[in-house]
Design a protein around this motif. Structure first.
Motif, PDB file in Angstrom:
ATOM      1  N   HIS A 130       0.809  -1.220   0.000  1.00 47.16           N
ATOM      2  CA  HIS A 130       0.000   0.000   0.000  1.00 47.16           C
ATOM      3  C   HIS A 130       0.841   1.268   0.000  1.00 47.16           C
ATOM      4  O   HIS A 130       0.302   2.358   0.103  1.00 47.16           O
ATOM      5  CB  HIS A 130      -0.962  -0.009   1.191  1.00 47.16           C
ATOM      6  CG  HIS A 130      -1.926  -1.159   1.129  1.00 47.16           C
ATOM      7  ND1 HIS A 130      -2.900  -1.262   0.172  1.00 47.16           N
ATOM      8  CD2 HIS A 130      -2.018  -2.276   1.890  1.00 47.16           C
ATOM      9  CE1 HIS A 130      -3.574  -2.386   0.350  1.00 47.16           C
ATOM     10  NE2 HIS A 130      -3.057  -3.014   1.385  1.00 47.16           N
ATOM     11  N   ARG A 131       2.144   1.111  -0.103  1.00 40.50           N
ATOM     12  CA  ARG A 131       3.010   2.281  -0.185  1.00 40.50           C
ATOM     13  C   ARG A 131       2.847   2.944  -1.535  1.00 40.50           C
ATOM     14  O   ARG A 131       2.868   2.277  -2.557  1.00 40.50           O
ATOM     15  CB  ARG A 131       4.467   1.861  -0.054  1.00 40.50           C
ATOM     16  CG  ARG A 131       5.034   2.194   1.261  1.00 40.50           C
ATOM     17  CD  ARG A 131       6.497   1.968   1.273  1.00 40.50           C
ATOM     18  NE  ARG A 131       6.769   1.363   2.562  1.00 40.50           N
ATOM     19  CZ  ARG A 131       7.941   0.992   2.955  1.00 40.50           C
ATOM     20  NH1 ARG A 131       8.972   1.086   2.165  1.00 40.50           N
ATOM     21  NH2 ARG A 131       8.102   0.487   4.136  1.00 40.50           N
ATOM     22  N   PRO A 132       2.701   4.260  -1.566  1.00 40.22           N
ATOM     23  CA  PRO A 132       2.580   4.931  -2.859  1.00 40.22           C
ATOM     24  C   PRO A 132       3.862   4.789  -3.683  1.00 40.22           C
ATOM     25  O   PRO A 132       4.963   4.819  -3.148  1.00 40.22           O
ATOM     26  CB  PRO A 132       2.338   6.394  -2.500  1.00 40.22           C
ATOM     27  CG  PRO A 132       2.150   6.457  -1.035  1.00 40.22           C
ATOM     28  CD  PRO A 132       2.612   5.160  -0.443  1.00 40.22           C
ATOM     29  N   THR A 133       3.696   4.627  -4.966  1.00 40.94           N
ATOM     30  CA  THR A 133       4.834   4.576  -5.878  1.00 40.94           C
ATOM     31  C   THR A 133       5.400   5.988  -6.019  1.00 40.94           C
ATOM     32  O   THR A 133       4.729   6.969  -5.649  1.00 40.94           O
ATOM     33  CB  THR A 133       4.396   4.078  -7.263  1.00 40.94           C
ATOM     34  OG1 THR A 133       3.506   5.048  -7.840  1.00 40.94           O
ATOM     35  CG2 THR A 133       3.725   2.704  -7.187  1.00 40.94           C
ATOM     36  N   PRO A 134       6.602   6.151  -6.564  1.00 39.92           N
ATOM     37  CA  PRO A 134       7.120   7.500  -6.803  1.00 39.92           C
ATOM     38  C   PRO A 134       6.172   8.346  -7.663  1.00 39.92           C
ATOM     39  O   PRO A 134       5.995   9.537  -7.405  1.00 39.92           O
ATOM     40  CB  PRO A 134       8.452   7.248  -7.503  1.00 39.92           C
ATOM     41  CG  PRO A 134       8.907   5.925  -6.957  1.00 39.92           C
ATOM     42  CD  PRO A 134       7.637   5.118  -6.836  1.00 39.92           C
ATOM     43  N   ALA A 135       5.536   7.726  -8.647  1.00 38.50           N
ATOM     44  CA  ALA A 135       4.578   8.473  -9.479  1.00 38.50           C
ATOM     45  C   ALA A 135       3.386   8.936  -8.645  1.00 38.50           C
ATOM     46  O   ALA A 135       2.931  10.078  -8.779  1.00 38.50           O
ATOM     47  CB  ALA A 135       4.107   7.619 -10.653  1.00 38.50           C
ATOM     48  N   GLN A 136       2.884   8.081  -7.766  1.00 42.10           N
ATOM     49  CA  GLN A 136       1.760   8.466  -6.912  1.00 42.10           C
ATOM     50  C   GLN A 136       2.167   9.547  -5.917  1.00 42.10           C
ATOM     51  O   GLN A 136       1.394  10.461  -5.625  1.00 42.10           O
ATOM     52  CB  GLN A 136       1.199   7.240  -6.190  1.00 42.10           C
ATOM     53  CG  GLN A 136       0.487   6.296  -7.129  1.00 42.10           C
ATOM     54  CD  GLN A 136       0.144   4.969  -6.492  1.00 42.10           C
ATOM     55  OE1 GLN A 136       0.829   4.502  -5.558  1.00 42.10           O
ATOM     56  NE2 GLN A 136      -0.907   4.332  -6.969  1.00 42.10           N
ATOM     57  N   VAL A 143      -8.189  10.741 -21.891  1.00 43.00           N
ATOM     58  CA  VAL A 143      -7.417   9.513 -22.028  1.00 43.00           C
ATOM     59  C   VAL A 143      -7.027   9.064 -20.619  1.00 43.00           C
ATOM     60  O   VAL A 143      -6.325   9.791 -19.917  1.00 43.00           O
ATOM     61  CB  VAL A 143      -6.151   9.735 -22.886  1.00 43.00           C
ATOM     62  CG1 VAL A 143      -5.274   8.482 -22.877  1.00 43.00           C
ATOM     63  CG2 VAL A 143      -6.518  10.132 -24.298  1.00 43.00           C
ATOM     64  N   PRO A 144      -7.489   7.880 -20.197  1.00 39.28           N
ATOM     65  CA  PRO A 144      -7.120   7.392 -18.864  1.00 39.28           C
ATOM     66  C   PRO A 144      -5.806   6.614 -18.907  1.00 39.28           C
ATOM     67  O   PRO A 144      -5.595   5.777 -19.786  1.00 39.28           O
ATOM     68  CB  PRO A 144      -8.284   6.454 -18.516  1.00 39.28           C
ATOM     69  CG  PRO A 144      -8.701   5.900 -19.848  1.00 39.28           C
ATOM     70  CD  PRO A 144      -8.477   7.017 -20.839  1.00 39.28           C
ATOM     71  N   VAL A 145      -4.916   6.918 -17.985  1.00 41.23           N
ATOM     72  CA  VAL A 145      -3.688   6.146 -17.784  1.00 41.23           C
ATOM     73  C   VAL A 145      -3.547   5.889 -16.292  1.00 41.23           C
ATOM     74  O   VAL A 145      -4.178   6.571 -15.478  1.00 41.23           O
ATOM     75  CB  VAL A 145      -2.431   6.851 -18.354  1.00 41.23           C
ATOM     76  CG1 VAL A 145      -2.544   7.053 -19.858  1.00 41.23           C
ATOM     77  CG2 VAL A 145      -2.146   8.158 -17.642  1.00 41.23           C
ATOM     78  N   GLY A 183      -3.147  -2.127  -9.980  1.00 42.10           N
ATOM     79  CA  GLY A 183      -4.244  -2.020  -9.021  1.00 42.10           C
ATOM     80  C   GLY A 183      -5.164  -0.849  -9.330  1.00 42.10           C
ATOM     81  O   GLY A 183      -6.386  -0.978  -9.263  1.00 42.10           O
ATOM     82  N   GLU A 184      -4.577   0.306  -9.663  1.00 42.17           N
ATOM     83  CA  GLU A 184      -5.393   1.482 -10.009  1.00 42.17           C
ATOM     84  C   GLU A 184      -6.184   1.227 -11.287  1.00 42.17           C
ATOM     85  O   GLU A 184      -7.344   1.589 -11.388  1.00 42.17           O
ATOM     86  CB  GLU A 184      -4.522   2.729 -10.160  1.00 42.17           C
ATOM     87  CG  GLU A 184      -3.861   3.200  -8.881  1.00 42.17           C
ATOM     88  CD  GLU A 184      -4.836   3.624  -7.797  1.00 42.17           C
ATOM     89  OE1 GLU A 184      -6.027   3.904  -8.088  1.00 42.17           O
ATOM     90  OE2 GLU A 184      -4.415   3.690  -6.631  1.00 42.17           O
ATOM     91  N   LEU A 185      -5.557   0.592 -12.262  1.00 47.55           N
ATOM     92  CA  LEU A 185      -6.243   0.257 -13.514  1.00 47.55           C
ATOM     93  C   LEU A 185      -7.422  -0.669 -13.230  1.00 47.55           C
ATOM     94  O   LEU A 185      -8.538  -0.427 -13.696  1.00 47.55           O
ATOM     95  CB  LEU A 185      -5.267  -0.403 -14.494  1.00 47.55           C
ATOM     96  CG  LEU A 185      -5.866  -1.020 -15.761  1.00 47.55           C
ATOM     97  CD1 LEU A 185      -6.512   0.035 -16.639  1.00 47.55           C
ATOM     98  CD2 LEU A 185      -4.813  -1.780 -16.534  1.00 47.55           C
ATOM     99  N   GLY A 186      -7.192  -1.708 -12.435  1.00 46.07           N
ATOM    100  CA  GLY A 186      -8.241  -2.672 -12.127  1.00 46.07           C
ATOM    101  C   GLY A 186      -9.401  -2.089 -11.339  1.00 46.07           C
ATOM    102  O   GLY A 186     -10.545  -2.506 -11.509  1.00 46.07           O
ATOM    103  N   ASN A 244     -10.262   8.013 -10.533  1.00 48.40           N
ATOM    104  CA  ASN A 244     -10.948   8.432  -9.303  1.00 48.40           C
ATOM    105  C   ASN A 244     -10.218   8.028  -8.030  1.00 48.40           C
ATOM    106  O   ASN A 244     -10.818   7.972  -6.978  1.00 48.40           O
ATOM    107  CB  ASN A 244     -12.365   7.846  -9.282  1.00 48.40           C
ATOM    108  CG  ASN A 244     -13.226   8.432 -10.357  1.00 48.40           C
ATOM    109  OD1 ASN A 244     -13.068   9.597 -10.730  1.00 48.40           O
ATOM    110  ND2 ASN A 244     -14.144   7.639 -10.893  1.00 48.40           N
ATOM    111  N   SER A 245      -8.922   7.767  -8.119  1.00 54.44           N
ATOM    112  CA  SER A 245      -8.187   7.332  -6.929  1.00 54.44           C
ATOM    113  C   SER A 245      -7.834   8.521  -6.038  1.00 54.44           C
ATOM    114  O   SER A 245      -8.064   9.674  -6.386  1.00 54.44           O
ATOM    115  CB  SER A 245      -6.897   6.619  -7.337  1.00 54.44           C
ATOM    116  OG  SER A 245      -5.911   7.559  -7.690  1.00 54.44           O
ATOM    117  N   ALA A 246      -7.220   8.220  -4.919  1.00 57.19           N
ATOM    118  CA  ALA A 246      -6.759   9.271  -4.002  1.00 57.19           C
ATOM    119  C   ALA A 246      -5.633  10.091  -4.618  1.00 57.19           C
ATOM    120  O   ALA A 246      -5.360  11.203  -4.178  1.00 57.19           O
ATOM    121  CB  ALA A 246      -6.286   8.640  -2.699  1.00 57.19           C
TER     122      ALA A 246
END
Length: 133
Positions: free
Chosen positions: A9-15, A72-74, A79-82, A115-117
């Motif tokens: 659940h740790r955010p990635t560098p991009a997140q 355009v969704p990326v 997990g975010e995609l799913g 629609n994620s955090a």
């Protein structure tokens, strides 16, 4: 103590960059991190692999937002995609900066993580000026 679940659940560098941009939309370090991150571009399951199509070409999936704006969704992770598009099982991994550098001239927004955090939506102009590297 099992810490593997905590790491999931740790955010990635991009997140983390998306979170920083939510606070300061002009955060240059966050923009650089985001531009150098790979994103998942959904490929609809019913899309056919065209014979002779160049490996470097990419068809952008376009969804219509409420109000009719094309986007355009990326996504930053599977997990975010799913979570937003559970019916999509295929994607292409693309450097966001490279995608932005070839962004179409038309009025097409980019939605990162929907629609994620960590969600961020950029106008076409901001995609090209902020993320193209």
């Amino acid at each position: 103590m099992d810490t593997s679940a905590a790491h999931d659940h740790r955010p990635t560098p991009a997140q983390q960059a998306l979170d920083a941009l939510a606070v300061n939309a002009e955060d240059q370090a966050a923009l650089d991190t985001l531009a150098h991150s790979d994103v998942l571009v959904p490929v609809p399951d019913d899309a056919l692999d065209e014979e002779g199509a160049e490996a470097s070409s990419l068809a952008l999936p376009v969804l219509e937002q409420p109000g009719g704006e094309p986007v355009v969704p990326v996504f930053t992770t599977e997990g975010e995609l799913g979570r937003l598009l559970p019916f999509i099982s295929r994607y292409r991994l693309v450097p966001l900066g490279a995608l932005a550098a070839q962004w179409p001239d038309e009025d097409l927004a980019l939605a990162i993580d929907g629609n994620s955090a960590h969600a961020l939506t950029l106008t076409s102009r901001r995609v090209r000026t902020l993320l193209a590297r």
